[in-house]
Write an enzyme that holds these catalytic residues in place. Structure first.
Site, PDB file in Angstrom:
ATOM      1  N   ASN A   1       6.442  -0.432  -5.297  1.00 36.96           N
ATOM      2  CA  ASN A   1       5.911  -1.341  -4.279  1.00 36.96           C
ATOM      3  C   ASN A   1       5.674  -2.734  -4.852  1.00 36.96           C
ATOM      4  OD1 ASN A   1       5.967   0.929  -2.756  1.00 36.96           O
ATOM      5  ND2 ASN A   1       3.783   1.040  -2.347  1.00 36.96           N
TER       6      ASN A   1
ATOM      7  N   ASP B   1      10.982   5.750  -1.718  1.00 34.97           N
ATOM      8  CA  ASP B   1       9.726   5.875  -2.460  1.00 34.97           C
ATOM      9  C   ASP B   1       9.152   7.280  -2.351  1.00 34.97           C
ATOM     10  OD1 ASP B   1       9.957   3.278  -3.133  1.00 34.97           O
ATOM     11  OD2 ASP B   1       8.161   2.567  -2.105  1.00 34.97           O
TER      12      ASP B   1
ATOM     13  N   ASP C   1     -22.623  33.050 -17.088  1.00 31.72           N
ATOM     14  CA  ASP C   1     -23.553  34.140 -17.341  1.00 31.72           C
ATOM     15  C   ASP C   1     -22.921  35.064 -18.387  1.00 31.72           C
ATOM     16  OD1 ASP C   1     -25.725  35.784 -17.163  1.00 31.72           O
ATOM     17  OD2 ASP C   1     -25.134  36.723 -15.271  1.00 31.72           O
TER      18      ASP C   1
ATOM     19  N   GLU D   1       1.666   4.258   1.251  1.00 35.32           N
ATOM     20  CA  GLU D   1       1.222   5.161   2.317  1.00 35.32           C
ATOM     21  C   GLU D   1       1.440   6.623   1.955  1.00 35.32           C
ATOM     22  OE1 GLU D   1       3.472   2.835   2.649  1.00 35.32           O
ATOM     23  OE2 GLU D   1       2.692   1.288   4.001  1.00 35.32           O
TER      24      GLU D   1
ATOM     25  N   ASN E   1      10.208   1.970   1.628  1.00 35.30           N
ATOM     26  CA  ASN E   1       8.873   2.544   1.484  1.00 35.30           C
ATOM     27  C   ASN E   1       8.799   3.978   1.987  1.00 35.30           C
ATOM     28  OD1 ASN E   1       6.777   1.140   0.193  1.00 35.30           O
ATOM     29  ND2 ASN E   1       5.480   1.342   1.992  1.00 35.30           N
TER      30      ASN E   1
ATOM     31  N   GLU F   1       8.912  -4.572  -4.889  1.00 31.94           N
ATOM     32  CA  GLU F   1       9.278  -5.082  -3.564  1.00 31.94           C
ATOM     33  C   GLU F   1       8.514  -6.372  -3.238  1.00 31.94           C
ATOM     34  OE1 GLU F   1       8.578  -1.862  -0.876  1.00 31.94           O
ATOM     35  OE2 GLU F   1       9.766  -0.466  -2.073  1.00 31.94           O
TER      36      GLU F   1
ATOM     37  N   ILE G   1       0.854  -1.189   0.000  1.00 27.09           N
ATOM     38  CA  ILE G   1       0.000   0.000   0.000  1.00 27.09           C
ATOM     39  C   ILE G   1       0.888   1.236   0.000  1.00 27.09           C
ATOM     40  CG2 ILE G   1      -1.714   1.329   1.291  1.00 27.09           C
ATOM     41  CD1 ILE G   1      -2.819  -1.274   2.345  1.00 27.09           C
TER      42      ILE G   1
ATOM     43  N   ASP H   1     -27.534  32.929  -8.173  1.00 21.42           N
ATOM     44  CA  ASP H   1     -26.638  31.926  -8.754  1.00 21.42           C
ATOM     45  C   ASP H   1     -26.182  30.879  -7.737  1.00 21.42           C
ATOM     46  OD1 ASP H   1     -26.606  33.038 -11.334  1.00 21.42           O
ATOM     47  OD2 ASP H   1     -25.096  34.510 -10.747  1.00 21.42           O
TER      48      ASP H   1
END
Length: 689
Positions: free
Chosen positions: A481, A513, A119, A77, A509, A484, A75, A419
């Site tokens: 990821n 990363d 408009d 992060e 990570n 890895e 994941i 509006d």
């Protein structure tokens, strides 16, 4: 008092704002979808690798620790953090172009906008009203603002010598809420009412003096249903009403004309309507003026008006509007005008600014309401039009709904209280900062501090760059990821030594990363980003094509790392601990070099947004320093379980780490035009649905 709470006009607008729910932005929906995808992928991979390790006789604690580390690795992060900072930086950049963003997710939404609804008055025009012509039963008059005079047939005339002209000017002065200082040549209030007061001053009519002569006892504000405004004044022992409004509405309520109050028959009414349409076709805004000689103070003004003529206003288009519309058209964005003005006026202005060609069709609010209840095929007619005239706030809301049902991402510009519902309903509401009301600014997602429509072009570009950067660093993080996970998983399944230890995975990570991802998020974008159509509203952050690239790059990095791992054992004869360190150094370096694979396909090897991004070079240097510190600082190297690998080990790691970069550059330069990692695929504008 005629009503309180929701029964008032403000109450009705408040109710419409509450009912108008725009929902989440496209980016929020796509990030949520991507997160759900990653959760399931992570759970499956972690469980599979743990089971494989345990079945191969690996220590239970080590495999549990590895599974947790892999879950962290799978994941990204850094994704929400980097996405948030990307949007915040986009807000800052937009503010420098006078676009103040109040909703963070709205920064990107303009980049996916397919329709901008605007408009006319003050947005496409300068909102600098001037009376240009006055048509009365006694003749046609024009205004010479330079000489502060009224002209008829080329000659300056004395207005007081023409009672019907004076009556028409008096109605404009009385039926008003504005104030005007003729000495300072400026006023406060509605620009159209200020223009009427200015024209009246050329005839010696001062509002304060006229109100003293004809005291105002009641007012009936402009109503979108009747399309007219009236003020009630006392004269002697009775009251009269000064009325101004849309020509078709005022003429429909009139049965007499002029000082002599002669009958107004249908033929003459048609003639005046035609004359009003001719003025409107020239891009002029037209009002009719009339009186009701016997009005009742506390009751609405009934029919039976006495018609005194037409007043035509010139509101010049903004000078930068044609260029802005052309830029938006190149970007694949439709500009739709929705105004309360006469259809001919709307058409005339739209042609003057290059929005439409001569002969374009205009849809009125009445036609819109009818088609909204028609069949699906007939409703398609709505989204094909570019000009909507005589539309009310409720009809603007319905218009936005109609476009959104067809899958369009709608931006709405507005400045008035009326509006607010449409600004709230649109995917992104854009209010005017200088002349916009507090209600409009509160309902909007973005405020144009300079009231310039052209500012939207800068905001659209920034929004597209932001999404391209989010897509780019998402692909980068996921490919790293994935590498890895593959490295650890394949090593476990094949009985090789663990390619990465748990703390090494966490180091990768959170260090190698995240910093390159931050750098990619700071990219300035490619130069042709506004020459591309907007992406499809339902397009994911990573499409199938981008997922393919993630898989290819992830496989390349993991393959190079495993090659280094195997070579260190079988060629260099290193121990298992040393081989793990070689693979750790290899994948760390490969991920850094992989940053340069994030350029768009079709861009130059040495001239692209990644190479020119100075933050990429800063991040690369920082990560190299941190990597060397992790390997050479005793405390850190002990935590990461780093073993000495010697010069041969470093040479092997460096050489293998360059392989994914070389493969990536060959992939980008292979001659096939692939969807770019950082943006959507270029297509011809006329191929857009």
């Amino acid at each position: 008092m005629t009503g309180t709470g929701l029964a008032t006009e403000l109450g009705r607008i408040t109710q419409l704002v509450d009912e108008a729910s725009g929902g989440g932005s496209p980016l929020e929906r796509q990030l949520s979808f991507l997160s759900r995808q990653l959760i399931w992928i992570t759970l499956v991979l972690a469980a599979a690798i743990s089971a494989a390790g345990l079945s191969a006789g690996r220590p239970v604690f080590l495999m549990v620790e590895t599974a947790i580390a892999l879950a962290v690795a799978a994941i990204p992060e850094g994704l929400p953090i980097v996405a948030t900072l990307t949007l915040a930086r986009g807000m800052l950049r937009m503010a420098r172009h006078n676009a103040l963003v109040e909703n963070l997710a709205a920064v990107e939404t303009l980049g996916s906008t397919t329709v901008i609804m605007t408009d006319k008055t003050g947005t496409l025009t300068e909102n600098r009203m001037e009376v240009e012509q006055i048509l009365t039963p006694s003749g046609d008059f024009s205004i010479d603002h330079g000489l502060a005079s009224i002209v008829k047939e080329g000659a300056i005339v004395d207005p007081s010598a023409d009672p019907e002209l004076m009556q028409a000017l008096l109605i404009g002065v009385l039926c008003s809420n504005a104030e005007y200082d003729r000495h300072a040549y400026s006023g406060t209030g509605d620009p159209m009412e200020i223009a009427l007061l200015r024209a009246g001053s050329f005839a010696g009519l001062d509002r304060k003096q006229q109100i003293a002569t004809f005291p105002e006892v009641a007012e009936h504000p402009f109503d979108t249903a009747t399309r007219r405004m009236a003020t009630i004044h006392r004269t002697g022992d009775h009251h009269f009403a000064a009325v101004k409004g849309a020509p078709e509405e005022v003429l429909a309520a009139a049965d007499r004309i002029g000082i002599k109050m002669e009958p107004l028959d249908e033929a003459e009414r048609t003639t005046w309507l035609r004359r009003g349409e001719e003025l409107a076709a020239r891009g002029l805004r037209v009002l009719a003026v009339a009186v009701h000689p016997r009005a009742i103070k506390d009751q609405p003004v009934p029919d039976g008006l006495v018609f005194y003529g037409l007043v035509a206003f010139r509101d010049p288009p903004r000078g930068d509007i044609p260029e802005t519309i052309a830029a938006l058209r190149r970007a694949g964005i439709r500009v739709v005008m929705a105004t309360g003005d006469h259809p001919s006026t709307a058409l005339g202005i739209s042609q003057a600014i290059g929005l439409t060609e001569p002969g374009a069709l205009v849809m009125t609010g009445a036609e819109l309401s009818r088609l909204l209840n028609a069949s699906a095929a007939e409703r398609q007619e709505i989204v094909r039009r570019q000009i909507f005239a005589r539309v009310s706030p409720e009809e603007k809301l319905q218009l936005i709904n109609a476009f959104q049902r067809e899958g369009e991402v709608v931006a709405m510009t507005g400045d008035g209280v009326n509006d607010a519902p449409a600004l709230s309903k649109a995917d992104i509401g854009v209010a005017m900062g200088q002349r916009g009301t507090d209600v409009a600014r509160e309902a909007a997602d973005m405020v144009l501090l300079d009231d310039a429509f052209s500012t939207i072009v800068h905001a659209v570009r920034e929004g597209r760059v932001i999404f391209a950067n989010i897509r780019r660093f998402s692909a980068y993080l996921l490919s790293c990821n994935l590498a890895e996970v593959l490295v650890v998983g394949i090593a476990v399944f094949t009985g090789l030594p663990l390619a990465l230890l748990p703390l090494q995975i966490l180091f990768l990570n959170f260090v190698t990363d995240v910093f390159p991802a931050f750098a990619l998020a700071a990219g300035e974008g490619e130069g042709d980003v506004l020459d591309r159509p907007p992406r499809q509203p339902n397009e994911a952050i990573l499409t199938k094509a981008q997922w393919l690239s993630v898989a290819v790059y992830g496989a390349a990095i993991s393959g190079a790392t495993l090659l280094a791992l195997i070579s260190s054992i079988h060629i260099l004869g290193l121990a298992a601990e040393q081989a793990t360190t070689v693979s750790f150094v290899t994948i760390a370096l490969a991920q850094l070099w992989h940053t340069f694979n994030m350029r768009e396909s079709g861009t130059g090897l040495w001239y692209n947004s990644v190479i020119q991004n100075r933050f990429v070079w800063y991040a690369t240097a920082l990560c190299l320093v941190l990597l060397l510190a992790g390997i050479n600082v005793p405390l850190l190297s002990e935590m990461l379980e780093i073993a000495s690998i010697g010069m041969n080990g470093w040479a092997l790691a460096l050489g293998c780490s360059l392989l994914p970069l070389i493969a990536g550059q060959l992939w980008l330069a292979s001659g096939t035009r692939r969807p770019a990692i950082g943006s959507h695929l270029k297509v011809k504008l006329n191929e857009q649905p």
